[in-house]
Design an enzyme around this catalytic site. Structure first.
Site, PDB file in Angstrom:
ATOM      1  N   THR A   1       0.740  -1.012  -0.041  1.00  0.00           N
ATOM      2  CA  THR A   1       0.075  -0.107   0.021  1.00  0.00           C
ATOM      3  C   THR A   1       0.982   0.866   0.422  1.00  0.00           C
ATOM      4  OG1 THR A   1      -1.619  -1.577   1.202  1.00  0.00           O
ATOM      5  CG2 THR A   1      -1.699   1.260   1.385  1.00  0.00           C
TER       6      THR A   1
ATOM      7  N   ARG B   1     -12.592  -9.481  -3.784  1.00  0.00           N
ATOM      8  CA  ARG B   1     -12.937  -8.232  -2.398  1.00  0.00           C
ATOM      9  C   ARG B   1     -11.990  -7.064  -2.728  1.00  0.00           C
ATOM     10  NH1 ARG B   1      -8.389  -5.279   0.121  1.00  0.00           N
ATOM     11  NH2 ARG B   1      -9.043  -5.331   2.909  1.00  0.00           N
TER      12      ARG B   1
ATOM     13  N   GLY C   1      -3.818  -0.369   5.797  1.00  0.00           N
ATOM     14  CA  GLY C   1      -4.120  -1.145   6.762  1.00  0.00           C
ATOM     15  C   GLY C   1      -5.297  -2.295   6.666  1.00  0.00           C
TER      16      GLY C   1
ATOM     17  N   GLY D   1      -8.518  -3.339   6.221  1.00  0.00           N
ATOM     18  CA  GLY D   1      -9.589  -2.884   4.845  1.00  0.00           C
ATOM     19  C   GLY D   1     -10.957  -3.036   5.423  1.00  0.00           C
TER      20      GLY D   1
END
Ligand code: ASP
Length: 216
Positions: A85, A113, A137, A139
Site C-alpha cells: 500500500t 474483494r 491497514g 481494510g
C-alpha cells in the site's frame, strides 16, 4: 489464472472530485487510472472488467499477466498480494489539498474483494478547507469506521492533526476492531501520522527542505 487485483483512489479537495478503481487486473499503476476516472468526471468508482474496459478505451498501458511470470516479477507479484500500500497527501501553493492511495489489498483476499483503498471516505479523503488523509491497514476495519472522512470530522473538533490522527487510531481499534495507520496533512500544512501497526514508513517534504525527511 491467478491475477493480482488492485484498488486505488484519488481525491482533489477543492471540488471534491474523485476517481477510484476496485479489483482491477492488468494495470501496473491503478492510481493513475483512478486519476483518469477523476478527470473523465462521469463516474467515481469503476471495478474489475469495467475498469479494465475503461482503461483500454483510454489507451491506458496494460500489463499482460503472462509477462509477470519471471522470477523477479513473480516476487513482485507475491509482494503485491501482500499489499504494498502506498498513500500520499499533498498541499500545493494554491491551497489545494489532494490525497491518494493504492494497494494490492490484504493477504489471502478473495477474488472480487474491494478494500478501503478503493473507497472515497474510507481509505482516501481530501477537502481543501480542512485536510487530506490516506489510510492503510485492515481494510474491512477501515471501511467499518469510514476512517479517512472520520479523521476530518475529528480534526474539525480538535484542530490538531497529531491529536486527530491518534484519536482516529483509537476509533479504528475500538470501533473498527482492526489495526492500521493514517497520514494527515491539514490546510495549514501541518503533517501528522499515527499507526497501531508496528511499522509504517513515512516521508515528507516542504518548500523549505531540499530533501525529504523520513520516519524510518
Ligand atoms: N488497506 C489495504 C486493504 O485492505 C491494505 C493495506 O493497507 O495494507 O486493501
Amino acid at each position: 489464472e491467478g491475477s493480482v487485483e488492485l484498488d486505488a483512489s484519488i481525491m482533489e479537495g477543492d471540488r471534491l472530485r474523485s476517481g477510484a478503481v476496485g479489483a482491477v487486473t492488468r494495470i501496473a499503476h491503478p492510481v493513475t487510472l483512478a486519476r483518469r476516472i477523476l478527470e473523465d468526471g462521469r463516474h467515481v468508482l469503476l471495478v474489475a472488467e469495467g475498469a479494465l474496459a475503461f482503461a483500454r478505451e483510454q489507451g491506458f498501458p496494460e500489463c499482460d499477466p503472462a509477462e509477470l511470470i519471471t522470477d523477479r516479477q513473480l516476487k513482485r507479484w507475491e509482494a503485491a498480494q501482500r499489499g504494498n500500500t502506498v498513500g500520499a497527501v499533498a498541499l500545493d501553493r494554491h491551497g489545494t489539498i489532494a490525497a491518494a492511495t493504492s494497494t494490492g489489498g490484504s493477504p489471502g483476499k478473495l477474488s472480487g474483494r474491494v478494500g478501503d483503498s478503493a473507497l472515497i471516505g474510507c481509505g482516501t479523503y481530501a477537502e481543501s478547507t480542512l485536510a487530506g488523509v490516506s489510510c492503510t491497514g485492515d481494510g474491512e476495519a477501515i471501511i467499518r469506521v469510514v476512517l479517512a472522512r472520520r479523521v476530518l470530522e475529528i480534526l474539525k473538533a480538535l484542530d490538531n492533526p497529531e491529536h486527530a490522527a491518534r484519536v482516529a487510531m483509537d476509533v479504528l481499534t475500538e470501533e473498527g476492531r482492526g489495526q492500521g495507520g493514517v497520514i494527515v496533512l491539514d490546510w495549514r500544512g501541518r503533517t501528522a501520522l499515527a499507526h497501531s501497526t508496528p511499522f509504517m514508513p513515512v516521508g515528507w517534504i516542504n518548500p523549505s527542505q531540499d530533501t525529504p525527511v523520513f520516519s524510518f
